[in-house]
Design an enzyme around this catalytic site. Structure first.
Site, PDB file in Angstrom:
ATOM      1  N   ALA A 138       0.849  -1.196   0.000  1.00 50.83           N
ATOM      2  CA  ALA A 138       0.000   0.000   0.000  1.00 50.83           C
ATOM      3  C   ALA A 138       0.880   1.241   0.000  1.00 50.83           C
ATOM      4  CB  ALA A 138      -0.900   0.015   1.230  1.00 50.83           C
ATOM      5  N   CYS A 139       0.555   2.188  -0.888  1.00 51.50           N
ATOM      6  CA  CYS A 139       1.299   3.444  -0.929  1.00 51.50           C
ATOM      7  C   CYS A 139       0.348   4.611  -0.687  1.00 51.50           C
ATOM      8  CB  CYS A 139       2.040   3.604  -2.253  1.00 51.50           C
ATOM      9  SG  CYS A 139       0.985   3.876  -3.686  1.00 51.50           S
ATOM     10  N   THR A 140       0.907   5.794  -0.605  1.00 50.23           N
ATOM     11  CA  THR A 140       0.096   6.962  -0.270  1.00 50.23           C
ATOM     12  C   THR A 140      -0.978   7.257  -1.295  1.00 50.23           C
ATOM     13  OG1 THR A 140       1.796   8.383  -1.233  1.00 50.23           O
ATOM     14  CG2 THR A 140       1.843   8.087   1.141  1.00 50.23           C
ATOM     15  N   THR A 162       2.064   0.759  -5.019  1.00 54.08           N
ATOM     16  CA  THR A 162       1.363  -0.407  -4.465  1.00 54.08           C
ATOM     17  C   THR A 162       1.538  -1.610  -5.380  1.00 54.08           C
ATOM     18  OG1 THR A 162      -0.287   0.991  -3.372  1.00 54.08           O
ATOM     19  CG2 THR A 162      -0.905  -1.311  -3.788  1.00 54.08           C
TER      20      THR A 162
END
Length: 103
Positions: free
Chosen positions: A8-10, A16
């Site tokens: 999961a990324c921002t 992601t």
């Protein structure tokens, strides 16, 4: 080794999926079983099953944000890293985890 994880990324888009792809390819190349769930802007994809969680030797959380569902990993060995590390050095991460588990 049986590896599961979350990526999961921002923004929930590029990093992601790149982290998932890199970890998956590295795990398979090194002879491990691996399944990575993604948590992004469109929700959870490739959600980990109860059976996958039960049989996991290690959980890799490659995330730049808070992820949901970490409570299901209670009692499991968890390694948390930023997505950029998963993207840049996936084999090294998996080898390091494997060495720590088996030594």
């Amino acid at each position: 080794m049986n590896i599961i994880g979350i990526a999961a990324c921002t923004s929930g888009i590029a990093h992601t999926y790149i982290a998932k792809e890199k970890l998956t390819k590295a795990g398979i190349a090194l002879g491990h079983t691996i399944h990575i769930e993604t948590q992004g802007t469109i929700g959870i994809e490739d959600e980990l099953s109860n059976e996958q969680v039960k049989n996991a030797d290690v959980v890799i959380i490659a995330a730049d944000i808070k992820v949901s569902g970490k409570d299901r990993f209670k009692g499991k060995r968890i390694v948390e890293i930023p997505t950029d590390i998963a993207i840049k050095a996936p084999k090294q991460i998996i080898n390091k985890i494997d060495n720590e588990i088996n030594n």
